[in-house]
Design an enzyme around this catalytic site. Sequence first.
Site, PDB file in Angstrom:
ATOM      1  N   LYS A  88     -16.800  23.221  10.595  1.00 36.78           N
ATOM      2  CA  LYS A  88     -15.880  24.409  11.798  1.00 36.78           C
ATOM      3  C   LYS A  88     -14.867  22.968  12.035  1.00 36.78           C
ATOM      4  CE  LYS A  88     -15.371  27.701  14.981  1.00 36.78           C
ATOM      5  NZ  LYS A  88     -15.529  29.181  15.537  1.00 36.78           N
ATOM      6  N   SER A 163     -14.339  34.144  15.194  1.00 40.28           N
ATOM      7  CA  SER A 163     -13.385  33.028  15.588  1.00 40.28           C
ATOM      8  C   SER A 163     -13.766  32.519  14.114  1.00 40.28           C
ATOM      9  CB  SER A 163     -12.906  31.627  16.065  1.00 40.28           C
ATOM     10  OG  SER A 163     -14.473  30.928  16.931  1.00 40.28           O
ATOM     11  N   SER A 187     -18.851  34.497  17.145  1.00 35.78           N
ATOM     12  CA  SER A 187     -18.100  33.948  16.440  1.00 35.78           C
ATOM     13  C   SER A 187     -18.769  33.040  14.799  1.00 35.78           C
ATOM     14  CB  SER A 187     -17.282  33.320  16.852  1.00 35.78           C
ATOM     15  OG  SER A 187     -16.406  33.571  18.038  1.00 35.78           O
TER      16      SER A 187
END
Lengths: 496, 96
Positions: A88, A163, A187
């Site tokens: 990420k 996210s 997330s």
Amino acid sequence: MSELTDLSVPELLAGMRRGDFSAVEVTRAFLRAIECLEPSLHTLITFTPELAVRMAEEADRRYRAWRHEGSSTEAALPPLLGIPIMIKDVLCLKGVPCTCGSRILQDFVPPYTATAVQRLLDAGVVVLGKTNTDEFAMGSSTENSAFGATRNPWNPEHVPGGSSGGSASAVAARMTPAALGSDTGGSIRQPAAYCGVTGIKPTYGRVSRYGLVAYGSSLDTVGVFARSAAETALFFSLMAGHDPLDSTSAREPVPPVSLPDTPNLNGLRIGVPEEYFISGMSAEVEQAVRNAIAQMEHLGATVQNVRLPHTGYALPVYYLIAPAEASANLARYDGVRFGYRAPAERLWEMFDRTRGNGFGAEVKRRIMLGTYALSAGYYDAYYAQAQKVRTLIRQDFLDAFQQVDVIACPVAPTPAFRIGEHTDDPLAMYLEDIFTLPANLAGIPGLAFPAGFSATGLPIGMQLMSAPFREEILFHTAHAYQQVTDWHTRRPPLTP
Amino acid sequence: MSLTLAEVEHIARLARLELSEEEKIRFREQLSAILDYAARLQEVDTRNISPTAWTVNVQAPLREDVPAQGLPTSEVLSNAPQVQDNQFRVPPVLEG
């Protein structure tokens, strides 16, 4: 032989050890999958194919040397040698841009590597790229990225969640066997549920935050997505453990995760909190989660109701504490030392314009909210009160874990929503996180994994939570469930 | 509760954010709605409840005071928008 991208991590490792295929062949198979699917899913902010091939060539050198020495033990090999991953884009990897999905860090190249990433590099992984995220991990859909939205491989008209939506979408679409994420309010777990993959949000402090770009420092955790609980456990156990570079890093030992071969949950006590089955949630989600709990009972677990009476306050508590911490953490983006700088004649004008132009709408909204909650005259009414209610939420969980080993509940009230559905209504977007925020406020671990599908073919996830530092019991329970179900093996229509 | 435009401008100044007129109006509405929602926290009795800032026992951990290598200056400056004489360069602070 099936496609390399369909193999599990243990199967890939065994094949590379035997020499059935090379690490470069494995990496190239995933690079081809990325090239094929990336235009429709947009999971990556930075694609690193040259780096990946170089790392895979190095892995092959080590496999050849190992075979040449006639080594019979696997111990001499790094445990994930040649396994591709994605990261990420809020975790630093030295020399590769780290944008956090923000214009303000568009050209930022970190001069060091996050501990969680370094531990996996030491374990031999190959990096395919940095995945898309809501800006600074603030969002529940990956629509808030300055570089465009990621799509859900089960239906590209729907969001992948957020996210960490880029990571979840890429694992679901078999563009990578695993991907790192971060979870401040859901997330990792919410996108895992929306994309039909397994994702762990560890205990706070379990995995080092060094090199994770800070959002809400008392809530941020680093975790990982994979296709099964067993594979997720493998990556988790290699990342976890004390790190002197993170002063909140926990010193508890990390036992090696050993998962039994037979699905047996005898003696496991499951708690079901009625506060997590609310009116207005999707009936399909409720049914899938209740079916999964019944299946676990069938495997030997006992099920009882537990009460988490302060659950309804988690959302307002979170949306005061997280923005307050964010408003302090994001003060560093001022155009002086790194990142974007807006042209201006004077210093103060440069600060205001850099931040005004560099941040997107959701980040500005949370900075404003946090600044307000911390400002003179409002601190006690908002921030201090939220911290006290946080104590009550945490106590609810600690009381419940006196009676049960795990708490079973939904991850989100609905399956993945449509792209654009919540963009004009921040509160509606925040409501997607009501079942995931409490674990962050309490600092406890949560595991999300697939438990069914909606009538329209979208994945439905369920969540297990445990007392701090008991991740192993989450993996154990989900692994038993995955041995008797096949939800986690289903492949989305968009796969190579 | 409803924020005034002046309050929105005050918060933006504290946060050092340049906002357009349109952003100010939108944030005024959205932040007011969120704060309205957060007002339900006032109904919780928190007398005798201590606040939670961290869920772990945060004590400043001590280690041996051994010098270690930091990043070289060139790497520290490598992401800077503007550099002069091995230092960060910024626009003037004062008029004149």
